[in-house]
Design an enzyme around this catalytic site. Structure first.
Site, short mmCIF file in Angstrom:
data_model
loop_
_atom_site.label_atom_id
_atom_site.label_comp_id
_atom_site.label_asym_id
_atom_site.label_seq_id
_atom_site.Cartn_x
_atom_site.Cartn_y
_atom_site.Cartn_z
N ALA A 179 50.85 42.87 37.70
CA ALA A 179 50.13 42.46 36.49
C ALA A 179 48.78 41.86 36.85
CB ALA A 179 50.97 41.47 35.69
N ASP A 180 48.78 40.92 37.79
CA ASP A 180 47.51 40.32 38.23
C ASP A 180 46.58 41.38 38.82
OD1 ASP A 180 47.45 37.56 37.66
OD2 ASP A 180 48.92 37.17 39.23
N LEU A 181 47.11 42.21 39.71
CA LEU A 181 46.25 43.14 40.44
C LEU A 181 45.73 44.26 39.54
CD1 LEU A 181 48.18 43.27 43.82
CD2 LEU A 181 46.05 42.06 43.31
N ALA A 184 42.93 42.81 37.69
CA ALA A 184 41.77 42.69 38.59
C ALA A 184 41.05 44.02 38.74
CB ALA A 184 42.23 42.19 39.95
#
Length: 405
Positions: A179-181, A184
């Site tokens: 989710a974070d990546l 990003a």
């Protein structure tokens, strides 16, 4: 483009050389954006709070030197300055920094005082050429907009966990912080696209993405399949929803992956494992048939594949032209010839650790990979240099740093 202050780094090379980024973000999604921009040549100034800086500095073990390896993974090629973003003096410094910047990246909590202090509406009035990237958990509108979120929360809320795990087991999060990546990566696309448009129009803009939206964008075939059938997808372990055989299978000493993408590969597989009769079984004639009869086919394949080792099957099937691989662990991957030949691991000198290994940026430009110019900075390592660059005297710097130490 804002004028680069005298004394700022000029030795960076790469597509974004000459671009200055003020990084007001923390944790992973925002810092991964700014690290990637730094890898591409941008001068990134990481602004950290005096009370410990980026929280990931303490997200360990493992630690390497004074900081957790989690922090070290997403902050190379940056410079760190310590400022209190809420104090009047800190705000003045940040605005002086922003006045020299092309890009600001932030992930302030929705509705927080920091989001209000550094809202795009106020920034764009003062700096019309500025590109601002805001990353949130659930987007800038809708009933969930105010909710905080970490990677696993977004994986659960946006469907990834419902698709990950064995059919008869519990839902699982992905091994990577997907989710974070993903947020990003979409954020990087947004920033670089906005810079291209600014070169044409002369104006900056507000770019937003979220962990939730990015996950939906990566649903891809899952979403189109659901829209066509309205059937809730089920977890398939390592299996593929649209291709069979296409998953991990057990050998006598472990598991390995077979990926059959067309009828010729299916024929090669059956002949190589000496199961030609499967080619005559009408349950398995086409890929659609094999998807329908997934469990029956997998039972047949597993019975045969358990008879030999991973190494034996990978050698035989690979030689026959069937896509196949052992399931490698990270130590095996990092030591592999393929990784070494590609030059994906580099070393940078860290002031407290010494040589620090890092995974390098995965895109080549004119056949060369971007350089690892600098180690992830110590907290406030470059405060004096950065403050001097934007016009503060030694006495003023002593006062500012004394106020946040």
């Amino acid at each position: 483009m804002p004028e680069r202050p005298s004394g700022a780094p000029r030795d960076a090379a790469g597509p974004l050389a000459g671009v200055r980024v003020v990084d007001l973000s923390k944790i992973l999604a925002g810092p991964y954006v700014t690290m990637s921009l730094a890898d591409l040549g941008a001068d990134v100034v990481k602004v950290e709070h005096p009370d410990g800086g980026d929280p990931t500095r303490k997200w360990g073990p493992p630690f390497n030197g004074p900081d957790a390896t989690y922090y070290l993974s997403a902050n190379r090629n940056k410079r760190s300055v310590v400022l209190d973003l809420k104090s009047p003096e800190g705000q003045e410094v940040v605005h002086r920094l922003i006045s020299t910047a092309d890009v600001v990246v932030e992930n302030f909590r929705p509705g927080s005082s920091l989001q209000e202090l550094y809202s795009y509406e106020s920034l764009c009035e003062q700096y019309p050429e500025l590109v601002v990237l805001h990353i949130s958990a659930f987007g800038d509108s809708g009933p969930m907009r105010w909710e905080p979120g970490y990677d696993m929360v977004a994986q659960a809320a946006a469907g990834l966990m419902s698709l990950t795990g064995e059919p008869d087991g519990p839902p699982l999060k992905a091994g990577f912080a997907m989710a974070d990546l993903s947020a990003a990566l979409f954020g990087i696309i947004g920033v670089t696209s906005a810079l291209v448009e600014r070169a044409r129009t002369g104006r900056g803009q507000y770019v937003t993405t979220s962990l939730f939206e990015s996950q939906l964008a990566l649903h891809v075939s899952w979403s189109t399949g659901y829209f066509a059938t309205r059937e809730r997808p089920r977890r398939l372990g390592s299996g593929h929803p649209n291709l069979v055989p296409y998953q991990a299978y057990p050998a006598s000493d472990g598991e390995f992956v077979i990926a059959v993408g067309n009828q010729e590969m299916w024929r090669l597989l059956c002949r190589t494992i000496r199961r030609d009769e499967l080619l005559e079984d009408q349950r398995f004639t086409t890929n659609a048939d094999r998807v329908t009869h997934r469990e029956a086919l997998n039972a047949e394949l597993e019975a045969t594949l358990r008879e030999r080792t991973v190494e034996e099957w990978c050698a035989q099937l690979g030689e026959a032209g069937v896509p196949v691989t052992p399931i490698r662990s990270l130590d095996e991957i990092y030591a592999s010839e393929q990784t070494q030949v590609l030059g994906m691991i580099g070393t940078v000198d860290h002031p407290a650790v010494g040589p620090l290994e890092q995974i390098r940026f995965p895109v080549n430009f004119r056949g060369k990979r971007p350089e690892l110019r600098a180690a992830p900075p110590l907290l406030g390592e470059h405060s004096r240099d950065i403050l001097a660059e934007i016009g503060y005297s030694d006495a003023e710097i002593d006062h500012l740093l004394g106020g946040v130490s």
